[in-house]
Design an enzyme around this catalytic site. Structure first.
Site, short mmCIF file in Angstrom:
data_model
loop_
_atom_site.label_atom_id
_atom_site.label_comp_id
_atom_site.label_asym_id
_atom_site.label_seq_id
_atom_site.Cartn_x
_atom_site.Cartn_y
_atom_site.Cartn_z
N ASP A 93 0.86 -1.18 0.00
CA ASP A 93 0.00 0.00 0.00
C ASP A 93 0.90 1.23 0.00
O ASP A 93 1.89 1.30 0.72
CB ASP A 93 -0.89 -0.03 1.25
CG ASP A 93 -1.92 1.09 1.25
OD1 ASP A 93 -1.94 1.88 0.28
OD2 ASP A 93 -2.69 1.18 2.21
N ASP A 268 -7.97 -6.98 1.38
CA ASP A 268 -7.04 -7.00 2.50
C ASP A 268 -7.72 -6.37 3.70
O ASP A 268 -8.61 -5.53 3.55
CB ASP A 268 -5.75 -6.22 2.19
CG ASP A 268 -5.93 -4.73 2.38
OD1 ASP A 268 -5.57 -4.22 3.46
OD2 ASP A 268 -6.47 -4.06 1.47
#
Length: 377
Positions: A93, A268
């Site tokens: 990320d 996620d």
């Protein structure tokens, strides 16, 4: 599209999709849940347990790894896979979520984000170019563009103000990623909050730029589930059917089941491990609170039909004792039990799509959660 495709759509059942994503470090079966190892570690778990549970890919975080131990240091040590011993596919990320969650420590401009480290107060600047540079140093298989996420509910003007520069940052990230070796991927991130028109505008803008995959960001940040699902329904028809779709930061088993039904491929969330550390277990009976006194004298396992040893072998009474006593083993067991359940759910989803029985699987799974836990002993 101006970028190569590493995703193969193997089948569909309604809007639900079965696929395979090929990365430099291995294949990822989709739909996929990515356990979150923010700092290059899975809280309370060894990597072998994550692997044994069935995870193909895990997630790390650009912002946190940039601060400690540092992207350049990780690169010198062989990259994130070698550094952690995971050695499988990894997605990182870009730090966009921290732009929101650490709002009191940062300032956003057209150039990027400047912020104070939450560790020692040191000043850093994270631009789209630097975000890509860090992710390349980490050697993540899938890099994410830098974006700005806003917590919902929010004013239309604030949502638009974050979405527009995120699109411009997407272009800069793509240019910065052009030197990446073949096989590595960059995903764009759609924003737009809970405003359908902005969601569509963001999604179309990303498609026009062209990415290896497309993420739906800025959801599961305060809005109810029906709003989240409505936003997915707005953008999925715009996204290319031959590219993976990633719903970021989601979520609960029910959220994932419903998102798969609407064409999402990847997820996620910190929930399996975070809730495990707080005494909660995810099972086919729903989420169970192991602090509850109903378990204190119960010799039965959490689920005698589970294929995961810790779910099947440890008694409820023992797990209750560990949790109430604050023993680290309790958090560790529940974290691995939860990760294993999430992976089992994904395996069941994939099998059902392959067999053309996803609707029945969805109904049966939700019925099990609704029925609740077995009667107390």
């Amino acid at each position: 599209m101006t970028v190569p495709n590493h995703f193969e759509l193997l089948g569909t059942d309604g809007a639900a999709r079965l696929g395979r994503l090929t990365t430099p470090h291995g294949e990822v079966r989709t739909p996929a849940f990515m356990p979150v190892g923010t700092l290059g570690a899975m809280k309370g778990l060894h990597w072998r347990e994550v692997r044994d549970a069935g995870a193909d890919i895990v997630l790390g975080n650009t912002y946190h790894l940039m601060l400690r131990p540092g992207a350049e240091r990780i690169a010198a040590l062989g990259g994130l896979q070698k550094f952690t011993t995971w050695n499988g596919p990894m997605l990182t990320d870009s730090g966009g979520f921290q732009v929101m969650s650490l709002a009191q420590l940062r300032k956003v401009t057209e150039q990027g984000v400047t912020f104070r480290s939450h560790i020692d107060g040191a000043k850093f600047e994270l631009t789209p170019e630097r975000a890509i540079e860090i992710q390349r140093l980490l050697n993540s298989d899938i890099a994410m563009q830098l974006d700005e996420c806003v917590r919902l509910p929010a004013e239309h003007a604030d949502i638009d103000r974050a979405m527009q520069p995120s699109l411009r940052w997407a272009e800069r990230c793509k240019r910065a990623f052009e030197t990446a070796p073949d096989g590595y991927m960059l995903f764009g991130i759609g924003q737009g909050g809970d405003v359908p028109a902005l969601r569509r505008l963001s999604a179309q803008g990303l498609v026009d730029i062209g990415f290896h995959g497309y993420a739906i960001g800025g959801l599961a940040v305060g809005e109810p589930q029906d709003v989240m699902l409505a936003m997915i329904e707005e953008v999925v028809p715009i996204l290319p059917s031959d590219r993976p779709r990633y719903l970021m930061g989601v979520g609960t088993p029910d959220d994932m089941l419903e998102a798969v039904a609407r064409g999402v491929d990847m997820f996620d969330c910190v929930m399996p491990t975070r809730n495990g550390r707080h005494g909660m277990a995810f099972t086919r009976h729903g989420q169970l609170n192991m602090r509850n006194a109903r378990h204190i004298d119960d010799p039965r396992p959490l689920d005698e039909e589970s294929t995961w040893p810790s779910t099947r072998d440890y008694s409820r009474a023992y797990i209750h004792h560990l949790v109430r006593s604050g023993e680290t083993l309790g958090a560790m067991l529940l974290s691995e039990i939860n990760i294993a359940y999430y992976q089992s759910l994904m395996q069941g989803i994939r099998a059902a799509i392959a067999n053309g029985t996803f609707a029945e699987f969805r109904e049966r799974t939700r019925a099990g959660w609704a029925q609740g836990d077995i009667p107390p002993r």
